[in-house]
Write a protein that holds these residues in place. Structure first.
Motif, mmCIF file in Angstrom:
data_model
loop_
_atom_site.group_PDB
_atom_site.id
_atom_site.type_symbol
_atom_site.label_atom_id
_atom_site.label_comp_id
_atom_site.label_asym_id
_atom_site.label_seq_id
_atom_site.Cartn_x
_atom_site.Cartn_y
_atom_site.Cartn_z
ATOM 1 N N VAL A 182 70.317 49.276 42.056
ATOM 2 C CA VAL A 182 70.323 48.585 40.766
ATOM 3 C C VAL A 182 71.540 49.029 39.968
ATOM 4 N N LYS A 183 71.896 48.234 38.989
ATOM 5 C CA LYS A 183 72.979 48.579 38.070
ATOM 6 C C LYS A 183 72.361 48.885 36.718
ATOM 7 N N ILE A 184 72.866 49.920 36.070
ATOM 8 C CA ILE A 184 72.399 50.279 34.739
ATOM 9 C C ILE A 184 73.631 50.398 33.838
ATOM 10 N N PRO A 185 74.001 49.309 33.177
ATOM 11 C CA PRO A 185 75.178 49.352 32.317
ATOM 12 C C PRO A 185 75.037 50.406 31.215
ATOM 13 N N GLY A 186 76.103 51.142 30.988
ATOM 14 C CA GLY A 186 76.124 52.107 29.892
ATOM 15 C C GLY A 186 75.546 53.471 30.218
ATOM 16 N N THR B 297 55.608 65.589 45.694
ATOM 17 C CA THR B 297 56.536 66.218 44.751
ATOM 18 C C THR B 297 56.202 65.713 43.359
ATOM 19 N N GLU B 298 56.794 66.347 42.379
ATOM 20 C CA GLU B 298 56.602 65.903 41.002
ATOM 21 C C GLU B 298 57.683 64.924 40.568
ATOM 22 N N TYR B 299 58.594 64.558 41.463
ATOM 23 C CA TYR B 299 59.761 63.761 41.107
ATOM 24 C C TYR B 299 59.626 62.300 41.493
ATOM 25 N N ARG B 300 60.510 61.485 40.919
ATOM 26 C CA ARG B 300 60.618 60.065 41.243
ATOM 27 C C ARG B 300 62.070 59.822 41.644
ATOM 28 N N TYR B 301 62.328 58.663 42.233
ATOM 29 C CA TYR B 301 63.707 58.344 42.596
ATOM 30 C C TYR B 301 63.997 56.875 42.390
ATOM 31 N N VAL B 302 65.285 56.578 42.339
ATOM 32 C CA VAL B 302 65.785 55.212 42.217
ATOM 33 C C VAL B 302 67.204 55.220 42.776
ATOM 34 N N VAL B 303 67.656 54.074 43.246
ATOM 35 C CA VAL B 303 69.027 53.960 43.741
ATOM 36 C C VAL B 303 69.828 53.192 42.696
ATOM 37 N N VAL B 304 70.866 53.841 42.194
ATOM 38 C CA VAL B 304 71.727 53.247 41.172
ATOM 39 C C VAL B 304 73.156 53.265 41.700
ATOM 40 N N ILE C 209 71.713 62.396 45.197
ATOM 41 C CA ILE C 209 71.846 62.512 46.650
ATOM 42 C C ILE C 209 72.900 61.490 47.073
ATOM 43 N N GLN C 210 73.944 61.964 47.682
ATOM 44 C CA GLN C 210 75.050 61.086 48.083
ATOM 45 C C GLN C 210 74.685 60.280 49.296
#
Length: 99
Positions: free
Chosen positions: A48-52, A73-80, A98-99
């Motif tokens: 996804v794109k997140i402008p700004g 885990t206690e975490y969430r993730y998204v690909v930006v 994460i690259q």
């Protein structure tokens, strides 16, 4: 007068300590990072794109961005912008890229 200065100084020191604690980096244990990496590789998401929003550790993602759970885990993730970011769901701050 001296008492007022001491009280103000103590208050400032307390606030400075709270700010310093809040600014500390989140450290993900190596074994938990392995779990996260393996999971996100098996569960790819569309980017996804997140402008700004700059993708830096500590940056906050807006509420409009859907975060995806990483089991155990206690975490969430998204690909930006084709980069997987691990997010603290309570603060929505990026804790790992994460690259």
């Amino acid at each position: 007068m001296r008492m007022h200065f001491s009280t103000a100084a103590a208050g400032f020191m307390l606030l400075a300590g709270v700010g310093a604690a809040a600014a500390q980096d989140v450290i993900i244990a190596p074994e938990q990072e392995t779990v996260i990496r393996e999971y996100v590789e098996k569960q790819p998401l569309a980017s996804v794109k997140i402008p700004g929003v700059e993708l830096n550790i500590g940056s906050t993602l807006p509420d409009t961005v859907e975060l995806h759970e990483v089991p155990d885990t206690e975490y969430r993730y998204v690909v930006v912008d084709n980069r997987t970011v691990v997010v603290d769901p309570g603060t929505r701050k990026i804790v790992k890229i994460i690259q």
